[in-house]
Design an enzyme around this catalytic site. Structure first.
Site, short mmCIF file in Angstrom:
data_model
loop_
_atom_site.label_atom_id
_atom_site.label_comp_id
_atom_site.label_asym_id
_atom_site.label_seq_id
_atom_site.Cartn_x
_atom_site.Cartn_y
_atom_site.Cartn_z
N ARG A 1 -36.19 59.18 46.52
CA ARG A 1 -37.37 59.56 47.30
C ARG A 1 -37.76 60.99 46.99
O ARG A 1 -37.76 61.87 47.85
CB ARG A 1 -37.10 59.29 48.76
CG ARG A 1 -37.23 57.79 48.99
CD ARG A 1 -36.81 57.40 50.32
NE ARG A 1 -37.82 56.59 50.97
CZ ARG A 1 -37.69 56.14 52.20
NH1 ARG A 1 -36.64 56.43 52.90
NH2 ARG A 1 -38.64 55.40 52.71
N GLN B 1 -43.16 59.13 44.98
CA GLN B 1 -43.75 58.70 46.26
C GLN B 1 -44.65 57.48 46.11
O GLN B 1 -44.65 56.60 46.96
CB GLN B 1 -44.54 59.85 46.88
CG GLN B 1 -43.72 60.55 47.94
CD GLN B 1 -44.42 61.73 48.56
OE1 GLN B 1 -45.61 61.97 48.30
NE2 GLN B 1 -43.70 62.48 49.35
N SER C 1 -41.07 52.84 51.99
CA SER C 1 -42.04 53.45 52.91
C SER C 1 -43.22 52.52 53.15
O SER C 1 -43.72 52.41 54.28
CB SER C 1 -42.54 54.78 52.35
OG SER C 1 -41.54 55.76 52.45
N TYR D 1 -32.52 63.20 55.06
CA TYR D 1 -32.21 61.98 55.81
C TYR D 1 -31.20 62.26 56.90
O TYR D 1 -30.42 63.22 56.82
CB TYR D 1 -31.65 60.90 54.87
CG TYR D 1 -32.73 60.32 54.01
CD1 TYR D 1 -33.54 59.31 54.50
CD2 TYR D 1 -32.97 60.83 52.75
CE1 TYR D 1 -34.56 58.80 53.74
CE2 TYR D 1 -33.98 60.33 51.98
CZ TYR D 1 -34.78 59.32 52.47
OH TYR D 1 -35.80 58.82 51.72
#
Ligand code: NAD
Length: 382
Positions: A122, A127, A133, A229
């Protein structure tokens, strides 16, 4: 170089890996594209849309699998299908390499190069390939719609001649991609929203959506890893979160939980007694069900009513919105393909961190260390 799209065979799967507009671009780049008849139907894409984009259509799934050089997929195919894929073919999809690595062995043994979209790093450059996502966005939206459809109350505040209706109170636990989309959707429907996350950085995003961020004093504990995260928390830190959650959930109408820690079981955040203290009519949607769930009562894939509280534990909400789920996924896959197809031919630069990060197997060998350890651990336990 032949790219093949097959109809997804998993029960309940409605998505398709690539849409006609993406195919048009790939054909322009020199690829030949073949599509299994009916591949896009469940996503609202007729076969003609693929042929108009320049693809050929076939009903011979075996021949299609056997002739593919590039095979974009949504899910890992069944073992029988995997054995039909030729050596050297590059397959891309949600392969659950850490959850079900043994399910990939037939393809690995056949010499198929497997890229798992779940493992795409990520980083900013990746992206546009971030399928996790994309699907989390759809799931966060749909969780709110599911709850609104079941809640015995309306979401917005209404002032009518027959009196005033108070807005619904929605509590979102875990303000990552799915949680933020759930907050935005609930706000659009007029609910009052509160949210909790262990990452302090989530606070600003929550507030920017017009929701209240609930803070828990975790005694200065580091809750984030260097990738941004959430870390796995100590039992004591989790307990502080559980207390806040139990108190807030008592007065909520809808609770949406999305808390996950990559590579770990979903943290247990809602105990049975917290559910038993909720008001009858409350709706809880546990979006972390696939990882075991955030609620003690969660039965992944099942809907239950416990003391008047409805508990949803959906495993794959994006399949309930196949048109847009496929559109976003197709775009993610097309961006990944742009990285590995140059001048109409495969060009796998395994030094690229996106490719090295997401590659599960190459030339008959498992190349991802985490997948290799998962397979070894399973072999030892048998
Ligand atoms: P996720 O699905 O792994 O987890 C969902 C949320 O649960 C996270 O916000 C996490 O902090 C939270 N959580 C974990 N344990 C918890 C606990 N005990 N109590 C409460 N909440 C808990 O996360 P995600 O949605 O995939 O993304 C998480 C982060 O990564 C976000 O900051 C997101 O913006 C970022 N992200 C970055 C990129 C990128 O740069 N390409 C892409 C996607 C996400």
């Amino acid at each position: 170089m032949r790219l093949v799209i097959v109809k997804e065979a998993a029960v309940g799967e409605t998505r398709v890996a690539l849409l006609p507009d993406a195919i048009k671009n790939l054909i322009a780049k020199g690829l030949e594209v073949a599509v299994e008849a009916g591949a896009g139907l469940a996503s609202g894409i007729a076969d003609e849309a693929y042929t108009l984009a320049g693809a050929t259509l076939s009903t011979d799934r075996t021949a299609l699998l056997a002739s593919a050089d590039i095979l974009p997929l949504v899910n890992a195919p069944a073992a029988e299908d995997q054995r039909k894929i030729k050596s050297g073919c590059v397959a891309i999809g949600f392969f659950r390499p850490l959850d079900e690595p043994t399910g990939l062995l037939p393809a690995i043994e056949s010499g198929v190069t497997l890229f798992a979209v779940e493992l795409v790093p990520r980083i900013t450059r990746a992206q546009a390939m971030d399928a996790l996502s994309s699907m989390a966005t759809v799931a966060g939206y749909k969780a709110v719609i599911l709850a609104a459809n079941t809640l015995p109350r309306l979401f917005p505040m209404l002032m009518t001649a027959a009196g005033t209706i108070a807005p619904a109170r929605v509590f979102v636990i875990g303000a990552g991609v799915a949680g933020l989309q759930a907050i935005a959707t609930a706000r659009r429907l007029g609910a009052v929203v509160e949210a909790y996350d262990v990452r302090a950085a989530a606070g600003e995003q929550v507030r920017s959506l017009g929701a209240k961020f609930l803070d828990v004093d975790l005694g200065g504990l580091a809750t984030e890893d260097k990738g941004g995260y959430a870390k796995e928390l100590s039992e004591e830190a989790l307990e502080r979160g559980r207390d806040l959650i139990a108190r807030t959930a008592k007065t909520a109408d809808v609770i949406i939980t999305t808390a996950q820690v990559p590579g770990r079981r979903s943290p247990l955040l809602i105990r049975r007694d917290a559910v038993e203290n909720m008001r009858p009519g409350t709706v809880l949607v546990d979006l972390a069900a696939a990882g075991g769930g955030n609620c003690e009562l969660t039965k992944p894939g099942e809907t239950q009513v416990h003391n008047g509280v409805t508990l949803f534990a959906p495993l794959n909400l994006p399949t309930t919105v196949p048109g847009h789920s496929s559109q976003l996924y197709s775009r993610n896959i097309a961006n990944f393909l742009a990285l590995i197809v140059k001048d109409g031919a495969l060009n796998l630069n395994m030094q690229d961190e996106i490719l090295s990060g997401s590659c599960v197997a190459h030339q008959g060998k498992v190349v991802n260390p985490r997948v290799a350890s998962a397979l070894e651990a399973l072999a030892v336990s048998q």
